[in-house]
Design a protein around this motif. Structure first.
Motif, PDB file in Angstrom:
ATOM      1  N   THR A   2      45.115  40.360  28.591  1.00 35.19           N
ATOM      2  CA  THR A   2      44.211  39.246  28.333  1.00 35.19           C
ATOM      3  C   THR A   2      42.779  39.764  28.255  1.00 35.19           C
ATOM      4  OG1 THR A   2      45.655  37.744  29.559  1.00 35.19           O
ATOM      5  CG2 THR A   2      43.400  37.010  29.185  1.00 35.19           C
ATOM      6  N   LYS A   3      42.081  39.364  27.212  1.00 38.12           N
ATOM      7  CA  LYS A   3      40.682  39.756  27.063  1.00 38.12           C
ATOM      8  C   LYS A   3      39.789  38.805  27.847  1.00 38.12           C
ATOM      9  CE  LYS A   3      41.420  41.525  22.418  1.00 38.12           C
ATOM     10  NZ  LYS A   3      41.153  41.336  20.984  1.00 38.12           N
ATOM     11  N   ILE A   4      38.792  39.368  28.517  1.00 34.44           N
ATOM     12  CA  ILE A   4      37.765  38.567  29.181  1.00 34.44           C
ATOM     13  C   ILE A   4      36.641  38.431  28.161  1.00 34.44           C
ATOM     14  CG2 ILE A   4      36.179  38.399  31.126  1.00 34.44           C
ATOM     15  CD1 ILE A   4      38.049  40.587  32.486  1.00 34.44           C
ATOM     16  N   VAL A  25      37.628  47.893  38.435  1.00 37.53           N
ATOM     17  CA  VAL A  25      38.794  48.311  37.657  1.00 37.53           C
ATOM     18  C   VAL A  25      39.896  48.719  38.629  1.00 37.53           C
ATOM     19  CG1 VAL A  25      39.678  50.057  36.059  1.00 37.53           C
ATOM     20  CG2 VAL A  25      37.444  49.003  35.644  1.00 37.53           C
ATOM     21  N   GLY A  26      41.098  48.218  38.375  1.00 35.98           N
ATOM     22  CA  GLY A  26      42.249  48.507  39.226  1.00 35.98           C
ATOM     23  C   GLY A  26      42.543  47.420  40.248  1.00 35.98           C
ATOM     24  N   GLU A  27      41.593  46.522  40.475  1.00 34.40           N
ATOM     25  CA  GLU A  27      41.804  45.434  41.433  1.00 34.40           C
ATOM     26  C   GLU A  27      42.598  44.302  40.801  1.00 34.40           C
ATOM     27  OE1 GLU A  27      37.890  45.728  44.331  1.00 34.40           O
ATOM     28  OE2 GLU A  27      38.063  44.034  42.986  1.00 34.40           O
ATOM     29  N   LYS A  56      42.033  45.952  34.092  1.00 29.95           N
ATOM     30  CA  LYS A  56      42.373  47.251  33.509  1.00 29.95           C
ATOM     31  C   LYS A  56      41.139  48.012  33.060  1.00 29.95           C
ATOM     32  CE  LYS A  56      45.014  49.471  29.906  1.00 29.95           C
ATOM     33  NZ  LYS A  56      45.891  49.323  28.772  1.00 29.95           N
ATOM     34  N   SER A  57      40.172  47.302  32.457  1.00 31.47           N
ATOM     35  CA  SER A  57      38.980  47.990  31.962  1.00 31.47           C
ATOM     36  C   SER A  57      37.799  47.039  31.883  1.00 31.47           C
ATOM     37  CB  SER A  57      39.240  48.604  30.583  1.00 31.47           C
ATOM     38  OG  SER A  57      39.457  47.582  29.625  1.00 31.47           O
ATOM     39  N   ILE A  58      36.612  47.638  31.904  1.00 34.23           N
ATOM     40  CA  ILE A  58      35.356  46.905  31.733  1.00 34.23           C
ATOM     41  C   ILE A  58      34.690  47.455  30.482  1.00 34.23           C
ATOM     42  CG2 ILE A  58      33.036  46.592  32.688  1.00 34.23           C
ATOM     43  CD1 ILE A  58      34.325  46.573  35.484  1.00 34.23           C
TER      44      ILE A  58
END
Length: 76
Positions: A2-4, A25-27, A56-58
């Motif tokens: 899912t994209k933020i 990331v990872g939480e 997953k990523s910022i």
């Protein structure tokens, strides 16, 4: 996955600066959890997780500008 997305924040606002990320990331995050803050020259906005999962990523780091409709990060 899912994209933020940086949502529409008001009439005429096309971008915002990410002031801080509340999740790393990872939480794991839950739907509706406050995950970051975006600021414009007029106001501050809280961005909530659109889905549960792991951050997953910022894509837009603290202090960087994001465009309305642009991807801030990914939840998996």
């Amino acid at each position: 996955m899912t994209k933020i997305i940086l949502p529409e924040l008001g009439e005429g606002i096309t971008k915002a600066t990410i002031a801080c990320w509340h999740a790393k990331v990872g939480e794991n995050v839950v739907i509706g959890q406050e995950i970051c803050e975006a600021v414009t020259d007029k106001a501050s906005f809280v961005i909530e997780a659109p889905a549960p999962g792991k951050l997953k990523s910022i894509s837009v780091d603290e202090g960087q500008e994001g465009l309305v409709g642009g991807v801030l990060g990914i939840i998996e």
